[in-house]
Design a protein around this motif. Structure first.
Motif, PDB file in Angstrom:
ATOM      1  N   GLU A  83      46.638  51.510  24.460  1.00 17.73           N
ATOM      2  CA  GLU A  83      46.450  50.448  23.492  1.00 17.73           C
ATOM      3  C   GLU A  83      46.861  49.163  24.182  1.00 17.73           C
ATOM      4  N   LEU A  84      45.980  48.661  25.033  1.00 16.21           N
ATOM      5  CA  LEU A  84      46.290  47.451  25.775  1.00 16.21           C
ATOM      6  C   LEU A  84      45.215  46.400  25.521  1.00 16.21           C
ATOM      7  N   PRO A  85      45.553  45.127  25.623  1.00 12.88           N
ATOM      8  CA  PRO A  85      44.528  44.098  25.519  1.00 12.88           C
ATOM      9  C   PRO A  85      43.620  44.155  26.748  1.00 12.88           C
ATOM     10  N   PRO A  86      42.401  43.553  26.684  1.00 15.16           N
ATOM     11  CA  PRO A  86      41.484  43.685  27.823  1.00 15.16           C
ATOM     12  C   PRO A  86      41.884  42.873  29.045  1.00 15.16           C
ATOM     13  N   THR A  87      42.873  42.032  28.924  1.00 14.16           N
ATOM     14  CA  THR A  87      43.348  41.308  30.098  1.00 14.16           C
ATOM     15  C   THR A  87      44.859  41.145  30.011  1.00 14.16           C
ATOM     16  N   CYS A  88      45.473  40.999  31.155  1.00 15.39           N
ATOM     17  CA  CYS A  88      46.900  40.673  31.186  1.00 15.39           C
ATOM     18  C   CYS A  88      47.088  39.346  30.443  1.00 15.39           C
ATOM     19  N   SER A  89      48.169  39.217  29.703  1.00 17.84           N
ATOM     20  CA  SER A  89      48.362  38.020  28.875  1.00 17.84           C
ATOM     21  C   SER A  89      49.349  37.031  29.478  1.00 17.84           C
ATOM     22  N   CYS A  90      49.864  37.364  30.652  1.00 18.60           N
ATOM     23  CA  CYS A  90      50.870  36.504  31.275  1.00 18.60           C
ATOM     24  C   CYS A  90      50.315  35.090  31.468  1.00 18.60           C
ATOM     25  N   ALA A  91      51.097  34.114  31.089  1.00 14.82           N
ATOM     26  CA  ALA A  91      50.747  32.689  31.220  1.00 14.82           C
ATOM     27  C   ALA A  91      49.607  32.265  30.309  1.00 14.82           C
ATOM     28  N   LEU A  92      48.934  33.225  29.667  1.00 12.31           N
ATOM     29  CA  LEU A  92      47.879  32.871  28.708  1.00 12.31           C
ATOM     30  C   LEU A  92      48.492  32.814  27.312  1.00 12.31           C
ATOM     31  N   PHE A  93      49.163  33.928  26.962  1.00  7.75           N
ATOM     32  CA  PHE A  93      49.748  34.017  25.617  1.00  7.75           C
ATOM     33  C   PHE A  93      51.176  34.580  25.660  1.00  7.75           C
ATOM     34  N   LYS A  94      51.667  34.826  26.862  1.00 12.00           N
ATOM     35  CA  LYS A  94      52.957  35.492  26.968  1.00 12.00           C
ATOM     36  C   LYS A  94      53.861  34.767  27.964  1.00 12.00           C
ATOM     37  N   VAL A  95      55.149  34.702  27.651  1.00  5.27           N
ATOM     38  CA  VAL A  95      56.118  34.122  28.585  1.00  5.27           C
ATOM     39  C   VAL A  95      57.348  35.025  28.649  1.00  5.27           C
ATOM     40  N   CYS A  96      58.171  34.786  29.646  1.00  3.54           N
ATOM     41  CA  CYS A  96      59.373  35.608  29.803  1.00  3.54           C
ATOM     42  C   CYS A  96      60.573  34.698  30.095  1.00  3.54           C
ATOM     43  N   ILE A  97      61.670  34.992  29.422  1.00  2.64           N
ATOM     44  CA  ILE A  97      62.905  34.214  29.649  1.00  2.64           C
ATOM     45  C   ILE A  97      63.915  35.153  30.328  1.00  2.64           C
ATOM     46  N   CYS A 138      38.257  45.088  40.899  1.00  2.00           N
ATOM     47  CA  CYS A 138      38.086  45.522  39.503  1.00  2.00           C
ATOM     48  C   CYS A 138      36.688  45.198  38.962  1.00  2.00           C
ATOM     49  N   SER A 139      35.982  44.278  39.605  1.00  2.00           N
ATOM     50  CA  SER A 139      34.794  43.729  38.954  1.00  2.00           C
ATOM     51  C   SER A 139      33.736  44.786  38.631  1.00  2.00           C
ATOM     52  N   LYS A 140      33.675  45.863  39.417  1.00  2.00           N
ATOM     53  CA  LYS A 140      32.657  46.867  39.132  1.00  2.00           C
ATOM     54  C   LYS A 140      33.215  48.097  38.408  1.00  2.00           C
ATOM     55  N   CYS A 141      34.480  48.050  38.025  1.00  3.54           N
ATOM     56  CA  CYS A 141      35.107  49.239  37.451  1.00  3.54           C
ATOM     57  C   CYS A 141      34.960  49.273  35.926  1.00  3.54           C
ATOM     58  N   ASP A 142      34.611  50.447  35.401  1.00  3.56           N
ATOM     59  CA  ASP A 142      34.426  50.595  33.960  1.00  3.56           C
ATOM     60  C   ASP A 142      35.723  50.474  33.178  1.00  3.56           C
ATOM     61  N   TYR A 143      36.839  50.674  33.869  1.00  2.17           N
ATOM     62  CA  TYR A 143      38.109  50.766  33.145  1.00  2.17           C
ATOM     63  C   TYR A 143      38.918  49.479  33.162  1.00  2.17           C
ATOM     64  N   LYS A 144      38.300  48.415  33.709  1.00  2.37           N
ATOM     65  CA  LYS A 144      39.094  47.189  33.870  1.00  2.37           C
ATOM     66  C   LYS A 144      39.640  46.642  32.549  1.00  2.37           C
ATOM     67  N   LYS A 145      38.927  46.940  31.459  1.00  2.30           N
ATOM     68  CA  LYS A 145      39.413  46.418  30.179  1.00  2.30           C
ATOM     69  C   LYS A 145      40.405  47.369  29.518  1.00  2.30           C
ATOM     70  N   LYS A 146      40.528  48.553  30.074  1.00  2.00           N
ATOM     71  CA  LYS A 146      41.486  49.522  29.522  1.00  2.00           C
ATOM     72  C   LYS A 146      42.851  49.333  30.183  1.00  2.00           C
ATOM     73  N   CYS A 147      42.830  49.029  31.483  1.00  3.04           N
ATOM     74  CA  CYS A 147      44.110  48.914  32.206  1.00  3.04           C
ATOM     75  C   CYS A 147      44.500  47.454  32.349  1.00  3.04           C
ATOM     76  N   ASN A 148      43.762  46.576  31.709  1.00  2.00           N
ATOM     77  CA  ASN A 148      43.861  45.113  31.816  1.00  2.00           C
ATOM     78  C   ASN A 148      43.931  44.632  33.280  1.00  2.00           C
ATOM     79  N   HIS A 149      43.142  45.275  34.124  1.00  2.00           N
ATOM     80  CA  HIS A 149      43.017  44.954  35.561  1.00  2.00           C
ATOM     81  C   HIS A 149      44.296  45.217  36.331  1.00  2.00           C
ATOM     82  N   GLY A 150      45.110  46.116  35.825  1.00  2.00           N
ATOM     83  CA  GLY A 150      46.352  46.421  36.514  1.00  2.00           C
ATOM     84  C   GLY A 150      47.353  45.293  36.340  1.00  2.00           C
ATOM     85  N   CYS A 151      48.516  45.491  36.889  1.00  2.76           N
ATOM     86  CA  CYS A 151      49.567  44.479  36.781  1.00  2.76           C
ATOM     87  C   CYS A 151      49.480  43.578  38.010  1.00  2.76           C
TER      88      CYS A 151
END
Lengths: 564, 34
Positions: free
Chosen positions: A236-250, A309-322
């Motif tokens: 249950e992951l978003p289709p992309t990593c959210s770092c710097a887009l919608f997420k921050v860390c303190i 990742c560009s040709k991989c079917d799973y890129k939206k499942k793993c959010n392109h890895g970390c």
């Protein structure tokens, strides 16, 4: 970007990096008494910064152990009421806290096994019984709990029993996770604990299916597995990593980062990219998020698919890895996640560091015999040089600094990305081409370099084609051939901090197959090498022109001046 | 000759999905990469 406004929605706050425990695989590398407790005024500043940013909707307080912070109930009470709060904790000592203030909180905790003996093998001194009592205590108070079970070879036989026990208790979610290979997980006895086999993945996939069917009221998830079947069931992951887009860390000192792993590896990141981090004492979350060069740079990288990742079917499942995980292994944020087993290259197994101008290992090579040879022969090399198999441009930039005009060529996209980043950040001029050697439209040059034992990748026929292609375009070719010949058999060694098992199989007199296995990540790569001897190579090259020999400690340097 | 070209950018649609994922309450699993 178009319509979407990037803004911090989710905050991860590492409130402390001290913990009660010293778990074997802790990705935040926390342990007891690591840091002195934060001052009340520091906590108040962070709460104020979070509250004043109206876009923030979710806050995860993690550590270390948040319950070590005496003021934690006060922190929770002072947070804006519309922010949902998650606390990641071992739950030890929860009964001593003012629990009413935690009514709004979803607690996350970790139990590796309900069997105490098994649990303490990976989580020394941690009592799963005590945590279970505390889960029951919270559930009775109407406070919600989710539990992570980290799968290792140690607890694999009790996963189902543990998962069922927790689901029967009434926890809201369980997540059966693969170890995250960061922090202490990189140093521990992974051969004993880390299981990345197909069998375990199949078992987990089957278990997930069963649990999801039986426990309809709870969520059953799985994370970090990089496995097609598990992607389809328990992710249950978003289709992309959210770092710097919608997420921050303190972090525990109040610095703001775009990624939750960055505080633990800030020195490594800073060395490569030279950004400054900003403390929330000095600026608001919004100011740092929108205007700091660190966030803007990171955001641009997150908005691009890693090339593999560009040709991989799973890129939206793993959010392109970390991405940060990729950085740690390659010094590049856009390289392939090292735990992903698709489209693997040699570098994904042995690491990128030796060939990256950003890394210690890459820089160290500039002090060796090849560097001396290039410097000594600077005049002979001429001005215009091609560096074939340039990697991240270690030699390309070295020669640029000697006043040469360079074009680097490599057929590994990540290597070219590393070179491009270095060029941009260090204001270099060299050009880089992502291509196979034979597809390049060579311009006139003085020298073409083929260093780092690249010649072993080519058969006589390949080399004939290459020479045919370049001989009218350049004056000379310089090759480096390693003095150590390939020996048939198995050898184990450490390379770029990875434990590598290399198997060399002789296919015939001239060809060896080399199989590289990375014991930490489980990645494997097969490579065909042509077993050139110095004598064979020189005899072959002599047909094309005049050959000059030199040598460094580890390798022969062979120069071919073409007859024109 | 194939000069290095930067890879595709993430689509607006995927960004919207990521946004709505994070806007949902309590989607956080510790140790999961997002």
């Amino acid at each position: 970007m178009g319509k979407i406004k990037f803004r911090p929605i989710h905050v991860i706050w590492h409130i402390t990096n001290s913990c009660f425990f010293n778990c074997k695989y802790c990705f935040t590398n926390s342990y007891p008494n690591y840091n002195s407790p934060p001052k009340k005024s520091h906590l108040q500043t962070i709460v104020k910064r979070i509250n004043e940013n109206k876009s923030i909707k979710n806050l995860s307080i993690i550590g270390g152990e948040p319950l070590l912070i005496n003021e934690l109930p006060e922190v929770i009470e002072n947070l804006r009421k519309d922010i949902s709060v998650n606390i990641d904790s071992t739950l030890i000592g929860i009964k001593d806290k003012y629990v009413d203030s935690f009514k709004r909180v979803l607690f996350s905790t970790t139990i590796d096994s309900i069997d105490e003996y098994i649990n303490t093998k990976t989580r020394p001194n941690h009592s799963s019984k005590e945590t279970i009592k505390n889960i029951e205590f919270l559930l009775n108070k109407g406070i919600r709990v989710q539990v992570v079970i980290v799968v290792t070879k140690n607890n694999v036989k009790t996963i189902e029993k543990t998962a069922r026990f927790l689901l029967n208790l009434g926890v809201e979610r369980i997540s059966i996770n693969q170890i995250r290979m960061v922090g202490r997980a990189l140093d521990f006895d992974y051969e004993y604990f880390y299981d990345n086999s197909k069998e375990i993945k199949n078992d987990i996939a089957t278990l997930l299916k069963r649990l999801i069917k039986e426990y309809k009221k709870s969520r059953v998830l799985a994370n970090n597995w990089y496995c097609d079947e598990i992607f389809d069931i328990g992710y249950e992951l978003p289709p992309t990593c959210s770092c710097a887009l919608f997420k921050v860390c303190i972090d525990w000192n109040g610095y703001l980062y775009p990624c939750e792993l960055m505080p633990f590896y800030w020195r490594e990141f800073e060395k490569v990219y030279r950004f400054k981090r900003i403390n929330l004492k000095k600026s608001s979350i919004s100011d740092i998020f929108n205007h700091s060069s660190l966030f803007n740079f990171f955001r641009e990288k997150i908005l691009i698919y890693p090339p593999t990742c560009s040709k991989c079917d799973y890129k939206k499942k793993c959010n392109h890895g970390c991405r940060f995980y990729s950085f740690l292994f390659s010094t590049n944020l856009l390289s392939q996640d090292p735990l992903c087993k698709k489209f693997i290259s040699l570098y994904d197994v042995i690491g990128y560091q030796n060939y990256s101008p950003f890394s210690k290992q890459g820089i160290k090579r500039l002090k060796g015999g090849v560097a001396d040879y290039l410097k000594k022969n600077s005049k002979i090399l001429g001005k215009n040089i091609y560096d074939i198999g340039c990697g991240g441009g270690v030699w390309t930039f070295y020669l640029e600094d000697l006043g040469k005009k360079l074009i680097g060529i490599d057929n590994n996209q990540i290597m070219i990305l590393i070179a491009q980043d270095y060029k941009k950040l260090h204001h270099k001029k060299s050009e880089f081409i992502f291509s196979d050697i034979l597809n390049v439209n060579y311009q006139k040059s003085d020298t073409i370099l083929m260093l780092d034992n690249l010649v072993l990748m080519f058969s006589k026929k390949d080399l004939t084609n290459i020479l045919e292609k370049i001989k009218n375009k350049t004056k000379r070719l310089i090759l480096e051939l390693n003095k150590n010949k390939l020996k048939e058999g198995v050898q184990e060694y450490t390379f770029n901090s990875f434990d590598i098992r290399e198997i060399v199989l002789r296919k015939n007199k001239n060809i060896c197959e080399r199989i590289f296995l990375n014991k930490q990540t489980g990645a494997e790569f097969k490579l065909k090498n042509y077993d050139w001897t110095k004598r064979d190579l020189i005899n072959f090259l002599k047909k094309q022109g005049d050959v000059f020999e030199d040598e460094s400690n580890n390798s022969y340097l062979i120069r071919l001046d073409f007859h024109h | 000759m194939e000069k290095y070209k930067i890879s595709k950018r993430i689509s607006e649609k995927d960004l919207e999905k990521a946004l709505s994922f994070l806007e949902k309450k309590e989607n956080f699993i510790p140790g999961a990469p997002y």
